[in-house]
Design a protein around this motif. Structure first.
Motif, PDB file in Angstrom:
ATOM      1  N   THR A  17       5.927  12.733   0.156  1.00 27.82           N
ATOM      2  CA  THR A  17       6.426  13.339   1.384  1.00 27.82           C
ATOM      3  C   THR A  17       5.303  13.602   2.381  1.00 27.82           C
ATOM      4  O   THR A  17       5.531  13.572   3.587  1.00 27.82           O
ATOM      5  N   VAL A  18       4.106  13.833   1.879  1.00 23.91           N
ATOM      6  CA  VAL A  18       2.979  14.092   2.773  1.00 23.91           C
ATOM      7  C   VAL A  18       2.593  12.826   3.538  1.00 23.91           C
ATOM      8  O   VAL A  18       2.287  12.874   4.728  1.00 23.91           O
ATOM      9  N   VAL A  19       2.634  11.669   2.873  1.00 27.14           N
ATOM     10  CA  VAL A  19       2.210  10.427   3.519  1.00 27.14           C
ATOM     11  C   VAL A  19       3.389   9.620   4.057  1.00 27.14           C
ATOM     12  O   VAL A  19       3.205   8.507   4.538  1.00 27.14           O
ATOM     13  N   TYR A  20       4.596  10.173   4.004  1.00 30.81           N
ATOM     14  CA  TYR A  20       5.785   9.429   4.394  1.00 30.81           C
ATOM     15  C   TYR A  20       5.733   8.958   5.843  1.00 30.81           C
ATOM     16  O   TYR A  20       6.012   7.801   6.139  1.00 30.81           O
ATOM     17  N   GLN A  21       5.364   9.835   6.758  1.00 26.75           N
ATOM     18  CA  GLN A  21       5.358   9.476   8.180  1.00 26.75           C
ATOM     19  C   GLN A  21       4.386   8.335   8.462  1.00 26.75           C
ATOM     20  O   GLN A  21       4.731   7.377   9.140  1.00 26.75           O
ATOM     21  N   SER A  22       3.180   8.441   7.919  1.00 26.19           N
ATOM     22  CA  SER A  22       2.209   7.360   8.159  1.00 26.19           C
ATOM     23  C   SER A  22       2.617   6.091   7.419  1.00 26.19           C
ATOM     24  O   SER A  22       2.313   4.983   7.869  1.00 26.19           O
ATOM     25  N   LEU A  77      10.190   1.365   7.446  1.00 31.18           N
ATOM     26  CA  LEU A  77      11.069   2.323   6.796  1.00 31.18           C
ATOM     27  C   LEU A  77      11.502   1.855   5.403  1.00 31.18           C
ATOM     28  O   LEU A  77      11.463   2.610   4.435  1.00 31.18           O
ATOM     29  N   ALA A  78      11.920   0.600   5.304  1.00 29.93           N
ATOM     30  CA  ALA A  78      12.457   0.110   4.032  1.00 29.93           C
ATOM     31  C   ALA A  78      11.388   0.110   2.941  1.00 29.93           C
ATOM     32  O   ALA A  78      11.635   0.555   1.819  1.00 29.93           O
TER      33      ALA A  78
END
Length: 138
Positions: free
Chosen positions: A82-87, A94-95
């Motif tokens: 979750t911490v690195v999800y955006q990057s 996304l996929a």
């Protein structure tokens, strides 16, 4: 340039020397009081009665503990994701960022459903609780 293996070796040496030195100091300072109760099955001073094979433990406690460990590890693995999800979305899309985690969570949900279906999360009810439930219904 300093070799990085020197730091790793020093850390390994400290990791071995500190616990060993603590055990040696403890062995030198502690009092030696030999007692027969220290050699008993239960060090608490309780005198064991009967055979140890006669004691029945409910396996439900172990099943719940194992499930807790599995889902606790799941939390530990999901948090960094979750911490690195955006990057990750920005770099790989996304996929490619979402599918592996959904697969991981899906496997855990299937495992939880299997455990639930096989009764691993159902507590054994006491006769007193069953009596109280039937008294409240009538």
């Amino acid at each position: 340039m300093v070799n990085p293996w020197i730091a790793i070796g020093a850390l390994a040496l400290v990791a071995v020397v500190i616990p060993l030195s603590m055990m040696v100091v403890s062995a030198l300072l502690r009092p030696s009081v030999p007692e027969t109760s220290k050699r008993a099955t239960y060090e608490s001073g309780e005198v064991p009665t009967g055979s140890s094979r006669a004691i029945r433990f409910n396996i439900q406690y172990y099943m719940v503990a194992l499930l807790f460990v599995v889902f606790d590890i799941e939390t530990v693995l999901i948090f960094p994701w979750t911490v690195v999800y955006q990057s990750a979305i920005e770099n790989v899309g996304l996929a490619r960022a979402l599918v592996p985690m959904l697969l991981f969570i899906g496997i855990l949900v299937v495992g939880l459903a299997w455990a639930w279906r096989n009764g691993a999360v159902e507590w054994v009810r006491s006769p007193r609780a069953d009596r109280q439930r039937t008294e409240h219904k009538s």
